[in-house]
Every structure is written in structure tokens, then in C-alpha cells.
Design a protein around this motif. Structure first.
Motif, PDB file in Angstrom:
ATOM      1  N   ASN A 279     -24.939  11.393  29.471  1.00 28.45           N
ATOM      2  CA  ASN A 279     -26.298  11.353  28.941  1.00 28.45           C
ATOM      3  C   ASN A 279     -26.297  10.415  27.743  1.00 28.45           C
ATOM      4  O   ASN A 279     -25.228   9.910  27.377  1.00 28.45           O
ATOM      5  CB  ASN A 279     -26.795  12.794  28.656  1.00 28.45           C
ATOM      6  CG  ASN A 279     -26.046  13.471  27.523  1.00 28.45           C
ATOM      7  OD1 ASN A 279     -25.938  12.915  26.417  1.00 28.45           O
ATOM      8  ND2 ASN A 279     -25.529  14.670  27.778  1.00 28.45           N
ATOM      9  N   PRO A 280     -27.438  10.125  27.151  1.00 29.59           N
ATOM     10  CA  PRO A 280     -27.437   9.101  26.099  1.00 29.59           C
ATOM     11  C   PRO A 280     -26.529   9.438  24.907  1.00 29.59           C
ATOM     12  O   PRO A 280     -26.132   8.542  24.167  1.00 29.59           O
ATOM     13  CB  PRO A 280     -28.894   9.037  25.663  1.00 29.59           C
ATOM     14  CG  PRO A 280     -29.652   9.505  26.855  1.00 29.59           C
ATOM     15  CD  PRO A 280     -28.792  10.542  27.505  1.00 29.59           C
ATOM     16  N   PHE A 281     -26.194  10.697  24.739  1.00 31.45           N
ATOM     17  CA  PHE A 281     -25.348  11.081  23.612  1.00 31.45           C
ATOM     18  C   PHE A 281     -23.887  11.263  24.005  1.00 31.45           C
ATOM     19  O   PHE A 281     -22.984  10.900  23.266  1.00 31.45           O
ATOM     20  CB  PHE A 281     -25.856  12.385  22.979  1.00 31.45           C
ATOM     21  CG  PHE A 281     -27.258  12.290  22.450  1.00 31.45           C
ATOM     22  CD1 PHE A 281     -27.570  11.416  21.420  1.00 31.45           C
ATOM     23  CD2 PHE A 281     -28.274  13.067  22.998  1.00 31.45           C
ATOM     24  CE1 PHE A 281     -28.869  11.319  20.928  1.00 31.45           C
ATOM     25  CE2 PHE A 281     -29.578  12.979  22.513  1.00 31.45           C
ATOM     26  CZ  PHE A 281     -29.875  12.111  21.483  1.00 31.45           C
ATOM     27  N   GLU A 282     -23.676  11.865  25.151  1.00 34.15           N
ATOM     28  CA  GLU A 282     -22.331  12.328  25.475  1.00 34.15           C
ATOM     29  C   GLU A 282     -21.956  12.088  26.936  1.00 34.15           C
ATOM     30  O   GLU A 282     -22.825  11.940  27.788  1.00 34.15           O
ATOM     31  CB  GLU A 282     -22.253  13.847  25.259  1.00 34.15           C
ATOM     32  CG  GLU A 282     -22.506  14.286  23.849  1.00 34.15           C
ATOM     33  CD  GLU A 282     -22.299  15.794  23.705  1.00 34.15           C
ATOM     34  OE1 GLU A 282     -21.653  16.192  22.729  1.00 34.15           O
ATOM     35  OE2 GLU A 282     -22.767  16.563  24.575  1.00 34.15           O
ATOM     36  N   MET A 283     -20.641  12.149  27.200  1.00 36.59           N
ATOM     37  CA  MET A 283     -20.173  12.282  28.578  1.00 36.59           C
ATOM     38  C   MET A 283     -19.100  13.355  28.589  1.00 36.59           C
ATOM     39  O   MET A 283     -18.399  13.552  27.596  1.00 36.59           O
ATOM     40  CB  MET A 283     -19.666  10.958  29.148  1.00 36.59           C
ATOM     41  CG  MET A 283     -18.323  10.482  28.653  1.00 36.59           C
ATOM     42  SD  MET A 283     -16.951  11.241  29.526  1.00 36.59           S
ATOM     43  CE  MET A 283     -16.639  10.049  30.763  1.00 36.59           C
ATOM     44  N   GLY A 284     -19.007  14.052  29.724  1.00 37.11           N
ATOM     45  CA  GLY A 284     -18.021  15.115  29.830  1.00 37.11           C
ATOM     46  C   GLY A 284     -18.442  16.083  30.912  1.00 37.11           C
ATOM     47  O   GLY A 284     -19.236  15.727  31.792  1.00 37.11           O
ATOM     48  N   SER A 285     -17.903  17.284  30.874  1.00 32.26           N
ATOM     49  CA  SER A 285     -18.197  18.242  31.932  1.00 32.26           C
ATOM     50  C   SER A 285     -18.343  19.658  31.386  1.00 32.26           C
ATOM     51  O   SER A 285     -17.628  20.066  30.472  1.00 32.26           O
ATOM     52  CB  SER A 285     -17.090  18.230  32.985  1.00 32.26           C
ATOM     53  OG  SER A 285     -17.377  19.169  34.000  1.00 32.26           O
TER      54      SER A 285
END
Ligand code: NAG
Ligand code: NAG
Ligand code: NAG
Ligand code: NAG
Ligand code: NAG
Ligand code: NAG
Ligand code: NAG
Ligand code: NAG
Ligand code: NAG
Ligand code: NAG
Ligand code: NAG
Ligand code: NAG
Length: 632
Positions: A279-285
Motif C-alpha cells: 500500500n502507499p505506506f507499507e508492504m508486508g503480510s
């Protein structure tokens, strides 16, 4: 000065708006606070998402209220609408849209579907569902669907109508009348130039970071999505959306792109794969097998436990928009690889093979994120292997490879509180490339495995029932009654399933058709609009009202408010009634990629895409490859 050098000078000189600190595709070092921690535990929404929602919610609420008022204007009683929208925005419905994968078919048909929800589309208020998009909070895309959502979001939230209106201009968005392999048609010189630039940029990155075929693929795609930017946005970063006004002030939904994780040394992707979001702020799971997010802006930073190895130094510019869009669609790396199997001259094969070998060792269909931002983080649930976080590299693959071709998981996170999901399905589940609910079935099943235990998804029937009951030929609602789902871990959203179906055009095109004439492109979009609106409301003039009922359902249930008779009739028409039916015949599986990858990610012997390459395009490919031999 050779042609290439002069090209590079032009490029550098032409960079008015630069987002990557290096003004190019190559990531570079920037300073960051000594004590920065780039990773957090996935124990709720990020602070930034929460803050952003405060700006989005009132805007979305007003737009949604306008839609619902219009769609229910013939209802005998408006008290439900008044109750649902009368309180403050924290009570109003949260709407999400998920756009499935399926190559350009999914991008174009999905564009038509989204345009039906967009009040900027001609006719969307009169015979469509205009305003739903303005009223939605989340917009997720996967593979071909993420090309669509990414194009809209990272072009200052442009509209499908705008793109259509621009079709005749040179260099317009989605000018895909020539394939990516051969973007300038018979202008072999132009084609060669573009690929020269791409190879050069990726090589530069590869000097310092492991690069993969996805770098090439993502760069090539970008020219179709960001034609107004220098070199298709070679310096355009994912995180720059945070600073764009239309996102910052909450005037657009929250875009999310989905990819799957792959364990090092394994090539099998199953429903148990770790599902990643960008997403515009973060990546991860959110999945227990990772349970962490990292700041997307500083991808590329060598870190341990989220702390940069060199204090005060981070890397920026790694999060190129095209690279991330390409990550969700690595399936199409196959497209470049298939060049090898289509009777091409051996010299061309050798050159391509050489270049690919140089990029990575036999890891053709993955995106490499190196260094791994989650290296040595400690949030993996105790039952899961640590190999995802002990590895130096992170491997991501096409978001549809776990058989969940609609990006639903980010929208099902309980913290996001979504009330209704519009699931736009442009998958090719049947032998004729139509959807048959396979993705919904997978997401439904995943919740009963260890990895899905924090997720809840409504009951859905099997694929045979989807086909025999015609649930794949018109919009169908799932999860209509919260009280039928008390067995699940929480009340899931209502799912409004919108399948690709034939209205005015044969929209069941092959996933690997990578060029569309202007008129076919328009026909695909128009058909998508019609598939979403019951043929512009001609099949059911009450359809908009029924969508309004689906939107208000969870609010109505939680308030125990009176359910209007009109909504009762709608739900009889559109809710799946729990019936399973088999006509005796099984759904015949296709061998197109979107649904055939569940067992192994690179079964490239399947599927017959050789027809994609006309002898002529292979010839001009040959010409451009020969012309870039000098690079090696
Ligand atoms: C679409 O809806 C938004 C939000 O309700 C509104 O501000 C805008 O004026 C509308 N645009 C059109 C073209 O109707
Ligand atoms: C909205 O309602 C919630 C919960 O009832 C409350 O916490 C919040 O303060 C209210 N917001 C406004 C702006 O009134
Ligand atoms: C349905 O509406 C769309 C958008 O207004 C329009 O482009 C299309 O031609 C319409 N289809 C029919 C069959 O009228
Ligand atoms: C978005 O708008 C800004 C300001 O008008 C402009 O500088 C920028 O190039 C636009 N971005 C894209 C991708 O068109
Ligand atoms: C439409 O075309 C014009 C001129 O080519 C260009 O400036 C503009 O950015 C394009 N808009 C979109 C949405 O493609
Ligand atoms: C979140 O917002 C803060 C304050 O605006 C900013 O400093 C930080 O970089 C942001 N983090 C992420 C991951 O977006
Ligand atoms: C292409 O085929 C040749 C021989 O058929 C093989 O040596 C080479 O590795 C292949 N290249 C790729 C990228 O698979
Ligand atoms: C995982 O751990 C939980 C409790 O810690 C246990 O109930 C569950 O059976 C374990 N699952 C597996 C697959 O080991
Ligand atoms: C997924 O994990 C479950 C345990 O939670 C296991 O029983 C199942 O076999 C796994 N499925 C696959 C396809 O690996
Ligand atoms: C409302 O009723 C009028 C007259 O019967 C009809 O023309 C119109 O399509 C209806 N509107 C909706 C949204 O159902
Ligand atoms: C909901 O309302 C109905 C009548 O409108 C009432 O019979 C029922 O007890 C209520 N249920 C709850 C859980 O409040
Ligand atoms: C939900 O329950 C109602 C009765 O309470 C039943 O009529 C309906 O068929 C059920 N729906 C599903 C999808 O099972």
C-alpha cells in the motif's frame, strides 16, 4: 557519442519531476534517523493508514450517501437510509473493491467494471452505479487488475473515461495496439531504443542489487501506464503517492497491490502461500507466516530486525511503481520466457537466454527483493518456518499463483472493518476463459487452514454450481445473512461478485493476448460496464437499488433496523441461496495460466500461446535484439 549515450543525456536532461533520489531507476542511499526501525509487527492498521482514514471516511461517506439516496429514491420508506447515514461516519458502511488478475483482459474488462462505479463516466449516474467508487475506501488490484488500479492511482487518480477520451492522442495511457515486446510496431528502431534503455537501467540497478526478469517486465509495462512521464516513469516511486494531493487529502480510495511470497528453494505455490500487500505506506503480510510490515519507501535498505546495517543510512528509489506493478504480475515473465519456445532463430534465443542468466539463476518467474527487508525479524508465529526471514533475499510472485485471483485478503482484515466487497472477477476458469468462482472457492477454503485462521469469508458453492446455476453470468451476492455465518471467526463482509460475462463483446479473451486494437479495447471496457450494471439496467431497472441494499446490509443488521421490502426482493434475486447443484458435468478446466498455476508456478509446457507471435512480430523482435547485441 553513440546513440545510446545521447539517449541517456536526453533522458537525464528531461527529468523535471524526479521522485527517486537518483533521478533514475537505480536506487540510492539517503540519510535517515539513526534510530529508525523500518519494520513493525502486523498487529493492527498502521498509524499512517489510521490517520489517512480520518480524512477519507467523511468524503467517502458523503459520496456513498449520494449514491444510495439516488438508487433508493423509489423505495417506499427511506428510514433505513437515514439511519445508516444519519450517524457519524464511523457508522457508515465501508466499501472495498477488488480487481482480479487475467492480463489485459482483466485490465480492460475490469476498467469497464470500475467505470460503472465511477461518477465521472458518461452515463454512470443514469444507467450505472456511479458514486460507488467515490464512496469506496479500499481499492485492491492483483496482476492485470493491479495494472488497472495502479494506472488510475498513480496517474493522479485519472478516470477510465479520461483514458478513453484520450485514445486517439499519440502516446496515450493503455495504447496497447502493439505488444510490449514490440511496442513500436514496425518501427524497429523505436522498439530497439526502448529496450536499450530498459536493459541499460536494469543493468545499472543490477550492479548493486540482485535484479530479476521482473525488473525488465515492470519497466516495459510502465510505458503503457505512465506515457506522460520521462521514460515511462523510470524514477517514479510507489511511496510518492503519499505526497500526491489527491491521495493526501483523502479524495481517492486506498490502493493495494497483492503478491505472493515464495519460500527460498521452493517453487511450489499453494493456498498456504504468504500473501503480501503493497500500500502507499507499507508492504508486508498479515499472515502468521510473516506478521510484519515495512516502510515501502526504504525498500532496498540492508537491515536486520528492521534496523539499517549502517546507522543513519537508508536506501530510497527501490520502490519503482512499475517494479511493484510487475511484482504482482510475474506470471507474465513467462511471456518473455516463452519467446524461447516459439520457433525463434537460435541466435535470438541465445541473447535473451544470456541476459536472463545474468539476472538470476533459473528464477525466472519471481521478483527478487534484495536485501530482504524482513531479514531477522521476529514476528513469525511459532508454528511457522523462519526461512522467509532468515533469507537474505525475499522472493515474490504473481498474486494469483495461490489460486486466489481476486485480491480479497487485504480487504478481509478485520481491522479494516469492510462491510461490502465488490469482487470483480475477470479470471479464466473455464475452457472458454470465463470465470467460474474458483478464486472465491480458494479464499473460502483458506480460512479453514492454519494460515487463514484470522480471516473470515462467506460460504460459497463449488465451481460446478457457479456454472450450472449461472452464478458466473450475472452479479451474485454472498454472505447476505450474518446470522448464517456465526460458525466463522467473525462476520465477514457481504461479497458482491461481478463476473466477466458476454454482453456486447466476446470479452473472454486469452490472458496472454498482449495487444488490443483501439476498437477492441473500447469494446472490452464497454462490455465490462454492461456486465456490472445488468446491461445498463435494462435487465433489471431496480439493480442500483439492490446494490444499495447490499451496501447497507451489515449496518442494518448491526442496528437491527427494519429491512425494506424492496431489499427483501433484491436479496431473493441476487443472494446465493445456499443451493449446490451439479448438472452431472464437471467444469472443464482451461489451460490458460490464470487458473492452471495452482500446483506449480512454472508449468510452461501448458497453454498454447504460440499463436500470440505472428511471424512478423518475431521478425522485428529479432531485429531489435540484434541491434542491442552491442550492450553485451
Ligand atoms: C462525483 O462525486 C463526487 C463526490 O461525491 C463529487 O464531488 C463530484 O462532483 C462528482 N462528479 C461528477 C462528475 O458528478
Ligand atoms: C462517532 O462515533 C464514535 C463511536 O460512537 C465516537 O467514538 C466518535 O467520537 C464519534 N465521532 C464524531 C465526530 O462524532
Ligand atoms: C451502456 O452504457 C455505457 C456507458 O454509458 C455505454 O458506453 C454503452 O454503449 C451502453 N450500452 C448499451 C448497450 O447501451
Ligand atoms: C500529477 O500531477 C502533477 C501536478 O499537476 C504533475 O506534476 C504530475 O506529472 C502528474 N503525474 C502524473 C503521473 O501524471
Ligand atoms: C490526454 O492527452 C493529452 C495530450 O496528449 C495529455 O496531455 C494528457 O495527459 C492525456 N491524459 C490522459 C488521462 O491520458
Ligand atoms: C508515517 O507518517 C509519518 C509522519 O507523517 C512519517 O514520518 C512516516 O515516514 C510515515 N511512515 C510510513 C511507513 O508511511
Ligand atoms: C532457451 O533455449 C535454449 C536451448 O533451447 C536454452 O539453452 C536456454 O537456456 C533457454 N533460455 C531460457 C531463458 O530458458
Ligand atoms: C500451532 O500452534 C497452536 C498453538 O500454539 C496449535 O494449537 C496448533 O495445532 C499448531 N498448529 C500446527 C500446524 O502445528
Ligand atoms: C496447508 O497447510 C495445512 C496445515 O495448516 C496442511 O494440512 C495442508 O496440507 C497444506 N496445504 C498445502 C497445499 O500445502
Ligand atoms: C423509479 O421509478 C421510475 C418510474 O417508475 C423509473 O422510471 C425509474 O427507473 C425508477 N428508478 C429507480 C432507481 O429504480
Ligand atoms: C430486532 O428487532 C425485532 C423487531 O423489529 C425484534 O423482534 C428482535 O428481538 C430484535 N433483535 C435484537 C437482537 O434486538
Ligand atoms: C440463511 O438462513 C436463512 C434462514 O435463516 C435461509 O433461508 C437461507 O437460505 C440461508 N442462506 C444461506 C446462504 O445459507
Amino acid at each position: 557519442m553513440n546513440l545510446f549515450q545521447s539517449l541517456l543525456v536526453l533522458v537525464v536532461a528531461g527529468l523535471a519531476a524526479a521522485w527517486s533520489p537518483s533521478n533514475s531507476y537505480v536506487p540510492s542511499t539517503v540519510s535517515c534517523p539513526d534510530d529508525i526501525v523500518l519494520v513493525r509487527e502486523a498487529d493492527g492498521l498502521s498509524h499512517n493508514e489510521t490517520e489517512w482514514l480520518k480524512r477519507r471516511r467523511p468524503i467517502a461517506k458523503e459520496a456513498l450517501h449520494d449514491f444510495v439516496k439516488r438508487a433508493t429514491r423509489n423505495f417506499s420508506d427511506s428510514s433505513l437510509v437515514n439511519r445508516v447515514f444519519g450517524g457519524n461516519e464511523s457508522h457508515s458502511p465501508v466499501v472495498a473493491i477488488g480487481a482480479s488478475g487475467g492480463g489485459y483482459r482483466a485490465m480492460l474488462s475490469g476498467a469497464g467494471m470500475i467505470s460503472a462505479f465511477d461518477n465521472r463516466t458518461n452515463g454512470a449516474d443514469e444507467h450505472g452505479l456511479g458514486g460507488i467508487l467515490q464512496g469506496s475506501t479500499y481499492l485492491a488490484g492483483l496482476s492485470g487488475g493491479n495494472w488497472l488500479t495502479g494506472t488510475l492511482a498513480w496517474n493522479n487518480w485519472t478516470s477510465v473515461q479520461d483514458i478513453i477520451d484520450n485514445t486517439t492522442n499519440h502516446n496515450s495511457i493503455w495504447d496497447i495496439s502493439h505488444s510490449i515486446i514490440n511496442p513500436d510496431g514496425f518501427d524497429v528502431f523505436g522498439t530497439a531504443n526502448r529496450w536499450e534503455t530498459i536493459f541499460k537501467e536494469v543493468r545499472q540497478k543490477h550492479k548493486h542489487y540482485n535484479a530479476s526478469l521482473t525488473d525488465l517486465w515492470g519497466r516495459a509495462l510502465s510505458f503503457n501506464f505512465f506515457p506522460s512521464l520521462s521514460e515511462g516513469g523510470m524514477a517514479y516511486t510507489w511511496s510518492s503517492l503519499r505526497d500526491s494531493e489527491v491521495f493526501e487529502n483523502g479524495s481517492m480510495p486506498f490502493p493495494i497491490s497483492v503478491a505472493d511470497g515464495r519460500y527460498p528453494g521452493s517453487s511450489v505455490i499453494s493456498l498456504n502461500a504468504t500473501v503480501f500487500e503493497f500500500n502507499p505506506f507499507e508492504m508486508g503480510s498479515w499472515d502468521p507466516s510473516l506478521r510484519a510490515f515495512t516502510d515501502v519507501k526504504y525498500l532496498g535498505t540492508e537491515a536486520s530486525g528492521g534496523r539499517p546495517e549502517r546507522r543513519g543510512e537508508c536506501v530510497a528509489g527501490y520502490d519503482n511503481v512499475g517494479f511493484i506493478l510487475g511484482t504482482s504480475s510475474t506470471l507474465f515473465n513467462q511471456f518473455l520466457l516463452r519467446l524461447n519456445t516459439t520457433g525463434m532463430p537460435r541466435v535470438v534465443k541465445r541473447i535473451i537466454g544470456h541476459f536472463l542468466k545474468d539476472l538470476s539463476t533459473a528464477e525466472d518467474d519471481i521478483a527478487i527483493y534484495s536485501p530482504n527487508p524482513f531479514h531477522d525479524t521476529s514476528y513469525v508465529a511459532s508454528n511457522y518456518t523462519n526461512s522467509l526471514v532468515s533469507s537474505r533475499d525475499l522472493y515474490l510472485v504473481d498474486g494469483g499463483e495461490d489460486a486466489e485471483n481476486i485480491p480479497l485478503l487485504p480487504l478481509l482484515q478485520q481491522d479494516r472493518g469492510v462491510d461490502v466487497i465488490f469482487a470483480l472477477d475477470n479470471s479464466a476458469d473455464t475452457s472458454e476463459y470465463w470465470p467460474a468462482g474458483a478464486s472465491l472457492v480458494s479464499t473460502y477454503e483458506r480460512q479453514f487452514g492454519q494460515i487463514g485462521k484470522n480471516i473470515s469469508f462467506p460460504y460459497v458453492p463449488d465451481e460446478q454450481t457457479f456454472v450450472s446455476e449461472g452464478l458466473n453470468t450475472k452479479p451474485t451476492f454472498f454472505g447476505c445473512d450474518a446470522h448464517n455465518m456465526t460458525d466463522l471467526s467473525y462476520t465477514p463482509p457481504v461479497v458482491v461478485y461481478i463476473p466477466n460475462s458476454r454482453n456486447s463483446f466476446d470479452s473472454n479473451q486469452s490472458t496472454f493476448k498482449l495487444s488490443y486494437s483501439d476498437s477492441d479495447r473500447l469494446s472490452m471496457i464497454k462490455n465490462g460496464f454492461e456486465a456490472t450494471t445488468r446491461n445498463n439496467m435494462t435487465d433489471d431497472s431496480n439493480f442500483a437499488g439492490c446494490i444499495a441494499c447490499a451496501v447497507m446490509r451489515r449496518s442494518q443488521e448491526s442496528m437491527n433496523a427494519t429491512w425494506p421490502d424492496e431489499c427483501k426482493r433484491c436479496f431473493q434475486n441476487y443472494c446465493w441461496d445456499g443451493r449446490i447443484s451439479h448438472n452431472g458435468s464437471r467444469v472443464q478446466q482451461n489451460n490458460d495460466y490464470t487458473s492452471s498455476f495452482s500446483s506449480s508456478s512454472s508449468s510452461s509446457s501448458k497453454g498454447g500461446a504460440s499463436h500470440l507471435y505472428s511471424p512478423r512480430s518475431v521478425l522485428s523482435l529479432f531485429a531489435f535484439v540484434v541491434s542491442v547485441v552491442g550492450l553485451f
